[in-house]
Design an enzyme around this catalytic site. Structure first.
Site, PDB file in Angstrom:
ATOM      1  N   ALA A  79       0.840  -0.978   0.005  1.00  0.00           N
ATOM      2  CA  ALA A  79       0.005   0.137   0.002  1.00  0.00           C
ATOM      3  C   ALA A  79       0.925   1.289  -0.009  1.00  0.00           C
ATOM      4  O   ALA A  79       2.151   1.114   0.227  1.00  0.00           O
ATOM      5  CB  ALA A  79      -0.826   0.010   1.246  1.00  0.00           C
ATOM      6  N   GLN A  81       1.550   3.890   2.150  1.00  0.00           N
ATOM      7  CA  GLN A  81       2.308   3.865   3.237  1.00  0.00           C
ATOM      8  C   GLN A  81       2.859   2.400   3.744  1.00  0.00           C
ATOM      9  O   GLN A  81       3.054   2.090   5.065  1.00  0.00           O
ATOM     10  CB  GLN A  81       1.359   4.675   4.266  1.00  0.00           C
ATOM     11  CG  GLN A  81       1.424   5.992   4.170  1.00  0.00           C
ATOM     12  CD  GLN A  81       2.682   6.743   4.434  1.00  0.00           C
ATOM     13  OE1 GLN A  81       3.659   6.270   5.081  1.00  0.00           O
ATOM     14  NE2 GLN A  81       2.889   7.997   3.849  1.00  0.00           N
ATOM     15  N   SER A  82       3.434   1.813   2.855  1.00  0.00           N
ATOM     16  CA  SER A  82       3.815   0.408   3.281  1.00  0.00           C
ATOM     17  C   SER A  82       5.077   0.343   4.134  1.00  0.00           C
ATOM     18  O   SER A  82       6.237   0.629   3.693  1.00  0.00           O
ATOM     19  CB  SER A  82       4.010  -0.286   1.879  1.00  0.00           C
ATOM     20  OG  SER A  82       4.744  -1.681   2.121  1.00  0.00           O
ATOM     21  N   ASN A  83       5.002  -0.358   5.497  1.00  0.00           N
ATOM     22  CA  ASN A  83       6.313  -0.557   6.056  1.00  0.00           C
ATOM     23  C   ASN A  83       7.219  -1.528   5.238  1.00  0.00           C
ATOM     24  O   ASN A  83       8.378  -1.431   5.393  1.00  0.00           O
ATOM     25  CB  ASN A  83       5.771  -1.063   7.430  1.00  0.00           C
ATOM     26  CG  ASN A  83       5.024  -0.059   8.088  1.00  0.00           C
ATOM     27  OD1 ASN A  83       5.228   1.251   8.137  1.00  0.00           O
ATOM     28  ND2 ASN A  83       4.040  -0.655   8.972  1.00  0.00           N
ATOM     29  N   ALA A  85       7.534  -2.243   2.071  1.00  0.00           N
ATOM     30  CA  ALA A  85       8.275  -1.450   1.097  1.00  0.00           C
ATOM     31  C   ALA A  85       9.273  -0.618   1.684  1.00  0.00           C
ATOM     32  O   ALA A  85      10.527  -0.840   1.090  1.00  0.00           O
ATOM     33  CB  ALA A  85       7.436  -0.478   0.158  1.00  0.00           C
TER      34      ALA A  85
END
Length: 333
Positions: A79, A81-83, A85
Site C-alpha cells: 500500500a 504507506q507500506s512498512n 516497501a
C-alpha cells in the site's frame, strides 16, 4: 529442534529484540477492569533497519534467497504507506541491490499521505517507485510485468510478495517464536496485527515445531475473520512443512479477531487512535496507525472482555511502522 541455520540468510537486524513489561499500562488497566493479565511488549519496532519493523525478520531470509540466486534487483509491492516497501528499500541499499516498488492506492487521502512518512523514506533510501496503482489491482501480475521488463534489460530480478509473506519470509517469525519460547516468562498469548499473514503464520509454525503451548491471536487489519484464518493456516502449514514438521499445523491453532478493522485497511478508527495515544502516554512507545494501532486496540478489547486470565503472560508483538503516523497528521491533530 528447529534449525534455521540451514536456510540462506543475510543479517539485517538487531536480534533478539527486547521483551519489556508494560508496568504503567497494566496498572492503569487494573484500575478499570477486574481481570487484567501480565502485559509485555516484544519490540520488533527495534529491529534497526530504517526505523525497524517486523519485515526485517522476513527480509533476512528473502535477501538470503535473492543473493543465493545472484539477483541484482528487488521488486516488491504494498500500500502507499507500506512498512514492508520501506524496509525492502533499506535492505536493498544495505546489500547494494537496486529496488523497484509498486504502490497500491488502497485508499485515497491527502498530499501528506501520498508523499510523507514511508513514501518519503522510500525515496531517501534510493528505491524507484515505478507506479501508483488503483485499489484492487492484481499486484502480483503487475510485479511480474516489471520483472519481465527488467529481465529484457539484462537485470536479474528477485520478486518479493507483498509483506514478504511466503514460506521463506515466514521463517523470520519462526525465529521470533524461538526467542519468545526462550523468554524469561512463560508466554501464554502473543497478540499482533495480522495482514498479509506471514508474521502470524511464521509464529504458529515455529511454536508448532517446538511443541509450545503459547497461543497467537491475530487482530485482522484487512480481511474478514474466516478469510484471514484460511490465509494464515495455509501459509503456516507450508512453513511448517518447509521446517520439516512431521505433523500438520491444526487449523484450530489459528485465532483471528476481525472486529477492529473499521472501514477497511488503513482507514482510521476511534479505537485505533485511543490505543496509539494510550500506549504513547503510559509507556512512551509509538504504534503505527495501520497494523500495530489496530492490533493494540484488539488487545485492549480482549482485556475489557476478560479474554485473558489474570495470571497469564500476554505479549503484544509490536510490528513497527511509526513512520506512517506522519501520513495521518489530521487523524491525530
Amino acid at each position: 529442534m528447529v534449525q534455521l541455520s540451514r536456510f540462506p540468510r543475510y543479517r539485517l537486524g538487531h536480534f533478539p529484540t527486547p521483551l519489556e513489561p508494560m508496568h504503567r499500562l497494566t496498572a492503569q488497566l487494573r484500575e478499570r477492569y477486574s481481570q487484567v493479565p501480565n502485559l509485555w511488549i516484544k519490540r520488533d519496532d527495534c529491529t534497526g533497519l530504517a526505523t525497524g519493523g517486523n519485515k526485517t525478520r522476513k527480509l533476512e531470509f528473502l535477501l538470503g534467497a535473492a543473493l543465493a540466486e545472484d539477483a541484482d534487483l528487488l521488486i516488491t509491492q504494498g500500500a502507499t504507506q507500506s512498512n514492508h516497501a520501506r524496509q525492502t528499500a533499506a535492505a536493498a541499499a544495505l546489500c547494494g541491490l537496486d529496488c523497484k516498488l509498486l504502490l497500491e492506492r488502497r485508499q485515497v487521502r491527502d498530499e501528506e499521505y501520498e508523499h510523507s512518512g514511508n513514501v518519503l523514506l522510500d525515496g531517501i533510501l534510493g528505491a524507484e517507485i515505478t507506479e501508483r496503482f488503483p485499489a484492487g489491482t492484481d499486484m502480483a501480475a503487475a510485479m511480474e510485468r516489471v520483472a519481465e521488463q527488467a529481465r529484457a534489460q539484462g537485470k536479474r530480478p528477485y520478486v518479493i510478495p507483498g509483506g514478504g509473506s511466503n514460506p521463506t519470509g515466514a521463517l523470520g517469525y519462526v525465529g521470533c517464536a524461538q526467542e519468545l519460547d526462550a523468554a524469561e516468562v512463560p508466554v501464554d498469548w502473543i497478540v499482533h496485527g495480522t495482514g498479509s499473514a506471514g508474521t502470524q503464520a511464521g509464529l504458529l509454525a515455529g511454536l508448532h515445531a517446538m511443541g509450545s503451548g503459547a497461543r497467537v491471536l491475530g487482530v485482522s487489519v484487512r480481511q474478514p475473520e474466516q478469510h484471514q484464518i484460511g490465509a494464515v493456516h495455509a501459509l503456516g502449514a507450508r512453513t511448517a512443512e518447509l521446517l520439516g514438521c512431521r505433523d500438520t499445523l491444526p487449523r484450530e491453532a489459528v485465532h483471528v479477531d476481525d472486529r477492529w478493522v473499521g472501514g477497511g485497511y488503513g482507514v482510521p478508527t476511534e479505537s485505533m487512535v485511543d490505543a496509539v495515544r494510550l500506549l504513547a502516554r503510559t509507556e512512551g512507545i509509538l504504534l503505527d496507525p495501520v497494523y500495530a494501532g489496530k492490533g493494540f486496540a484488539g488487545l485492549l478489547g480482549g482485556i475489557a472482555e476478560g479474554r485473558f486470565g489474570a495470571g497469564e503472560h500476554v505479549v503484544f508483538l509490536h510490528t513497527g511502522g511509526s513512520a506512517a503516523l506522519f501520513g495521518y497528521r489530521e487523524t491525530f491533530s
